[in-house]
Design an enzyme around this catalytic site. Structure first.
Site, PDB file in Angstrom:
ATOM      1  N   CYS A 127       0.809  -1.221   0.000  1.00 24.05           N
ATOM      2  CA  CYS A 127       0.000   0.000   0.000  1.00 24.05           C
ATOM      3  C   CYS A 127       0.843   1.271   0.000  1.00 24.05           C
ATOM      4  O   CYS A 127       0.537   2.236  -0.714  1.00 24.05           O
ATOM      5  CB  CYS A 127      -0.980  -0.004   1.165  1.00 24.05           C
ATOM      6  SG  CYS A 127      -0.255  -0.106   2.804  1.00 24.05           S
TER       7      CYS A 127
ATOM      8  N   ASP B 155      -7.744   5.271  -1.912  1.00 21.97           N
ATOM      9  CA  ASP B 155      -7.358   4.124  -1.091  1.00 21.97           C
ATOM     10  C   ASP B 155      -6.799   3.009  -1.976  1.00 21.97           C
ATOM     11  O   ASP B 155      -7.490   2.539  -2.881  1.00 21.97           O
ATOM     12  CB  ASP B 155      -8.582   3.624  -0.334  1.00 21.97           C
ATOM     13  CG  ASP B 155      -8.257   2.579   0.720  1.00 21.97           C
ATOM     14  OD1 ASP B 155      -7.105   2.094   0.736  1.00 21.97           O
ATOM     15  OD2 ASP B 155      -9.155   2.241   1.516  1.00 21.97           O
TER      16      ASP B 155
ATOM     17  N   HIS C 171      -6.158  -0.013  -1.045  1.00 20.55           N
ATOM     18  CA  HIS C 171      -6.476  -1.330  -0.478  1.00 20.55           C
ATOM     19  C   HIS C 171      -7.633  -2.009  -1.205  1.00 20.55           C
ATOM     20  O   HIS C 171      -8.657  -2.360  -0.612  1.00 20.55           O
ATOM     21  CB  HIS C 171      -6.773  -1.199   1.020  1.00 20.55           C
ATOM     22  CG  HIS C 171      -5.636  -0.654   1.808  1.00 20.55           C
ATOM     23  ND1 HIS C 171      -5.456   0.694   2.028  1.00 20.55           N
ATOM     24  CD2 HIS C 171      -4.601  -1.271   2.416  1.00 20.55           C
ATOM     25  CE1 HIS C 171      -4.362   0.881   2.747  1.00 20.55           C
ATOM     26  NE2 HIS C 171      -3.826  -0.297   3.001  1.00 20.55           N
TER      27      HIS C 171
END
Length: 428
Positions: free
Chosen positions: A74, A313, A315
């Site tokens: 990430c 994001d 993820h």
């Protein structure tokens, strides 16, 4: 469902919280919007940012390594996003917009190709992650300060002062701040070979930006004229983009600046005195955003509304992208086509890295003036110091901004262009 296992199809049909109905302005990377009258423009701006997420089923890193970065990549993906925004500003301009189905210019696909998940893309997860292998750490681990120090040593940053700084607990470097600095450093090193972009990348340490150092770096004209923006044997086939297109943008008096500033804005939580200063960074036209988030969970922050930060994001696990028939490049999954995520500023981990892009010397001078004004915000603390010359207590000037010498260049070229699938970091 675990965020790390979400897929793109899941996201397209999931419920996402829309922007709140508020009179507060929305700031996205230096652009100001009003929700009631410019909602479509806000979403278009957000969607146009390059969105790099976890991927699966890409070619194995190092030939035999992971084929997915789910759960560990990430921070590297966030590093890619902030750096990609710099390349977008450099080659397409801040006002460029992406729209599904619209034919894009070749420069767009050239930027995107530099980050695709294959070993011969300059800023790929393969190139970034592989640089830590020489320290005996398996790719996929969240590296700590000691490993980062060894990686810096491999990259010719051998000053004992820097090693001591990383290990010194007084600086309070968390795992996420170390990871952010590490990702920034590796991207800076990889940028040396991207002479199409010809960027000057400066990492300002100790919360201090030295203007004299930056001017010297940006006026050095040190890019190698014989280097290509991509490895010579890579095939850039993307929606009509021809292989071997001419490299443009020759050396000028000022190399466009990517400025990254790793910061710690509190001990365990962000100090409220930095909140307004952080907001103002998103208001600057030179803003590249912020990488940070929560411990072991990185995000790419691109703006704010009220007391909430707006972020992309990483993820989400998506399949690796392959060229379609005819060489077309399916790029839809590189753009977030739903309302972006938001989080309260108070939830932000205090370890962050702030980014800025100054295409011209005038941009840099304007940025300096804006930073100086930050000290006048009532009740706010400056996040970093801006000085003309290096303070006398600095004992290792430019240690994080050294140019590669000829032997480094030869070794890294062999590393990038090796026909062997098994990468190796050569001793420097």
């Amino acid at each position: 469902m675990d965020a790390a296992t979400l897929t793109y199809d899941t996201l397209r049909f999931a419920e996402f919280e829309d922007f709140p109905e508020t009179t507060e302005p929305v700031w996205i990377l230096g652009r100001k919007y009003t929700i009631f009258t410019e909602k479509e423009e806000i979403l278009s701006d957000v969607t146009s940012r390059l969105w790099f997420t976890y991927r699966k089923n890409f070619p194995a890193i190092g030939g035999t390594g992971p084929t997915s970065d789910t759960g560990w990549g990430c921070m590297l993906r966030c590093g890619q996003m902030i750096f990609a925004q710099a390349l977008v500003c450099r080659h397409l301009g801040r006002d460029w917009r992406w729209k599904r189905g619209r034919r894009q210019m070749d420069s767009y696909f050239r930027v995107l190709n530099a980050f695709t998940d294959k070993k011969d893309s300059w800023y790929s997860i393969h190139q970034i992650a592989q640089m830590g292998v020489g320290e005996g750490k398996s790719i996929g681990q969240w590296y700590g300060p000691n490993t980062v120090a060894q990686v810096l040593k491999k990259l010719r940053v051998t000053s004992i002062e820097i090693f001591s700084w990383i290990h010194n607990s007084d600086h309070g470097m968390s795992e996420s701040s170390v990871q952010a600095a590490w990702a920034s450093m590796l991207l800076r090193k990889l940028a040396v070979f991207d002479t199409w972009s010809s960027l000057a990348v400066h990492i300002a340490m100790d919360n201090t930006v030295v203007m004299e150092e930056i001017r010297r770096l940006c006026k050095a004209n040190s890019a190698r004229p014989d280097a290509a923006a991509f490895p010579p044997d890579s095939e850039l086939l993307s929606n009509g983009y021809p292989t071997g297109a001419e490299v443009t943008d020759q050396l000028s008096q000022w190399k466009p600046l990517v400025l990254l500033i790793p910061l710690r804005l509190g001990l365990t939580d962000i100090n409220e005195a930095y909140t307004e200063t952080l907001k103002h960074c998103f208001m600057m036209p030179q803003s590249l955003g912020v990488i940070g988030g929560k411990p072991n969970s990185a995000h790419y922050f691109i703006g704010y509304v009220g007391e909430e930060l707006i972020y992309l994001d990483p993820h989400t696990t998506q399949p690796a992208v392959e060229l379609a028939e005819g060489g077309a490049f399916p790029d839809e999954t590189f753009h977030c086509q739903h309302p972006p995520c938001r989080m309260n500023i108070g939830e932000l981990d205090p370890s962050i890295a702030v980014g800025f892009f100054c295409k011209t010397e005038e941009d840099f001078s304007d940025w300096c003036q804006q930073v100086k004004k930050l000290s006048r915000i009532p009740g706010a603390l400056p996040m970093f110091e801006l000085v003309e010359r290096q303070p006398s207590h600095f004992s290792c000037p430019d240690v994080l901004n050294l140019s590669l010498d000829s032997s480094d260049v030869e070794r890294l070229e062999r590393f990038f262009d090796s026909e062997d699938e098994d990468f190796e970091i050569l001793s420097l």
